[in-house]
Every structure is written in structure tokens, then in C-alpha cells.
Design an enzyme around this catalytic site. Structure first.
Site, mmCIF file in Angstrom:
data_model
loop_
_atom_site.group_PDB
_atom_site.id
_atom_site.type_symbol
_atom_site.label_atom_id
_atom_site.label_comp_id
_atom_site.label_asym_id
_atom_site.label_seq_id
_atom_site.Cartn_x
_atom_site.Cartn_y
_atom_site.Cartn_z
ATOM 1 N N ILE A 1 0.828 -1.197 0.000
ATOM 2 C CA ILE A 1 0.000 0.000 0.000
ATOM 3 C C ILE A 1 0.871 1.258 0.000
ATOM 4 O O ILE A 1 1.958 1.268 0.579
ATOM 5 C CB ILE A 1 -0.955 -0.021 1.220
ATOM 6 N N CYS A 2 0.389 2.284 -0.687
ATOM 7 C CA CYS A 2 1.014 3.601 -0.677
ATOM 8 C C CYS A 2 2.485 3.531 -1.126
ATOM 9 O O CYS A 2 2.789 3.013 -2.186
ATOM 10 C CB CYS A 2 0.868 4.214 0.715
ATOM 11 N N GLY A 3 3.392 4.023 -0.317
ATOM 12 C CA GLY A 3 4.804 4.084 -0.709
ATOM 13 C C GLY A 3 5.416 2.743 -1.030
ATOM 14 O O GLY A 3 6.385 2.671 -1.804
ATOM 15 N N THR B 1 4.206 0.537 -2.873
ATOM 16 C CA THR B 1 4.009 0.228 -4.289
ATOM 17 C C THR B 1 5.149 0.779 -5.136
ATOM 18 O O THR B 1 5.463 0.228 -6.183
ATOM 19 C CB THR B 1 2.673 0.788 -4.804
#
Length: 209
Positions: free
Chosen positions: A108-110, A112
Site C-alpha cells: 500500500i502507498c509508498g 508500491t
């Protein structure tokens, strides 16, 4: 016993994993015969990290020593420190999990950006923090045609989400874990997304059946 591994690193975004860890630890809405998942925090070292919210977490194991087994999940939360070289071992571990048929990677988020930088999103449906986010932060990103502008995307053993998709991210991981009935999981998601009391009572009914 299957394991829910959560990679911990400094500046970890607390809210992105909170719904998931609460349900896995409490089992309050799980099926009676749900597999008993163990939560283990994995780190690049065994030194404590501090989350974005200032909470200290001490890893239980080293990320580089994990050997994935059927049913295991590797969760990679967002953080502002994913570019640090010490996190390279987490990407290696993610690749190892993705090579297995019955294990899951959830980023999730960073996180990725770390997968995109390693080419792990080049040929699979995925999402992140909006169209153009991965292009901006990962010059080598080649998966744009597989990008979906959604809160979270489940592509079998790869789940991705943006920072605003933590609740759906948790739902999709719980779905892969097969620990809640479909009725309970859908009502759980609806209740925590909307606050609708009707969804809460449907959740209670689904758990009691």
C-alpha cells in the site's frame, strides 16, 4: 499455522494496517473454523522502528530470513523511507512470495513504489496513490497500462492500494485469508465505510450464523 507478516520500517503509516491487524488479532468476526493466523512483525534488522504516529514497534524476525509457506501473507505498509537501501530485502522477500502460488503480497502507498522499482508491477493489474504517482517517483516504471485508478486492486496473490484505500485493502487481504464469511466481510466493510447501523446488525447476524 499460516503467518501474517507485516514489514515494519521507520515512518510506517499506522492507519494503513490498523483495520487488518485489529481483526486478525481479535478474530471477533471470524468464521468458527477460520485458520489461526499468527501476526509477526518483520524488519530489516531487529531494532525497533518508530511509526508515523510515534509508536515504537520491535520486529519479531528478519525479513530476509522468511521462507513463505502456503497461506502466508506479506504486508508492505506505506512509509516515507521506502527509498532507504535497507528496505531492499523486503522487495526480495516480496518477489519470493509472488513466485509462490498460495501466498500473497499486499503493498500500500509508498510500498508500491518499491515494487514498481523492481519491475514487479510491470505486467500485473495494480494501483497506487493516483494516476501519475508511480511515474513521478519511479523513473523505471513500465506498468502504466496495467494501472487501475481504484482505491485497491486484488490480482490474485498481489494486492495493492493507495494511502486512502486502507479499509478496502484490509477487506481484500481478509478475503484472501478466507477467515470471514462473505456476508460478514461485506457487512464489515460497509459498516466501517459508511457507519450504517443496518450494516452493523447484518454483520452481527452473519457472525452468529
Amino acid at each position: 499455522m499460516p503467518v501474517l507478516y507485516i514489514y515494519v520500517l521507520n515512518t510506517l503509516a499506522d492507519w494503513e494496517i490498523g483495520n487488518l491487524t485489529a481483526e486478525v488479532n481479535s478474530r471477533r468476526f471470524f468464521k468458527h473454523d477460520a485458520p489461526a493466523y499468527k501476526i509477526r512483525f518483520a524488519g530489516s534488522t531487529l531494532e525497533s522502528v518508530k511509526t508515523m504516529g510515534g509508536i515504537s514497534i520491535t520486529p519479531d524476525c528478519l525479513i530476509r530470513e522468511i521462507i513463505p509457506h502456503a497461506g502466508d501473507i506479506l504486508v508492505l505498509p506505506g512509509a516515507d523511507t521506502w527509498n532507504d537501501t535497507e528496505n531492499a530485502a523486503a522487495v526480495v522477500a516480496a518477489n519470493r512470495f509472488l513466485e509462490e502460488e498460495k501466498t500473497t503480497v499486499a503493498a500500500i502507498c509508498g510500498a508500491t513504489t518499491a515494487l514498481a522499482g523492481a519491475g514487479l508491477l510491470d505486467n500485473r493489474p495494480h494501483t497506487s496513490n493516483g494516476v501519475g504517482f508511480l511515474d513521478m517517483f519511479v523513473p523505471t516504471y513500465r506498468g502504466k497500462e496495467y494501472y487501475a485508478d481504484e482505491l485497491s486492486v486484488n490480482d490474485g496473490n498481489l494486492i495493492t492500494a493507495g494511502s486512502a484505500g486502507g479499509l478496502l485493502f484490509a477487506k481484500q487481504i481478509l478475503k484472501n485469508m478466507d477467515v470471514m464469511s462473505d456476508d460478514a466481510l461485506n457487512a464489515w466493510y460497509e459498516y466501517f465505510k459508511t457507519g450504517d447501523a443496518g450494516a452493523f446488525f447484518r454483520l452481527m447476524g452473519a457472525v452468529q450464523t
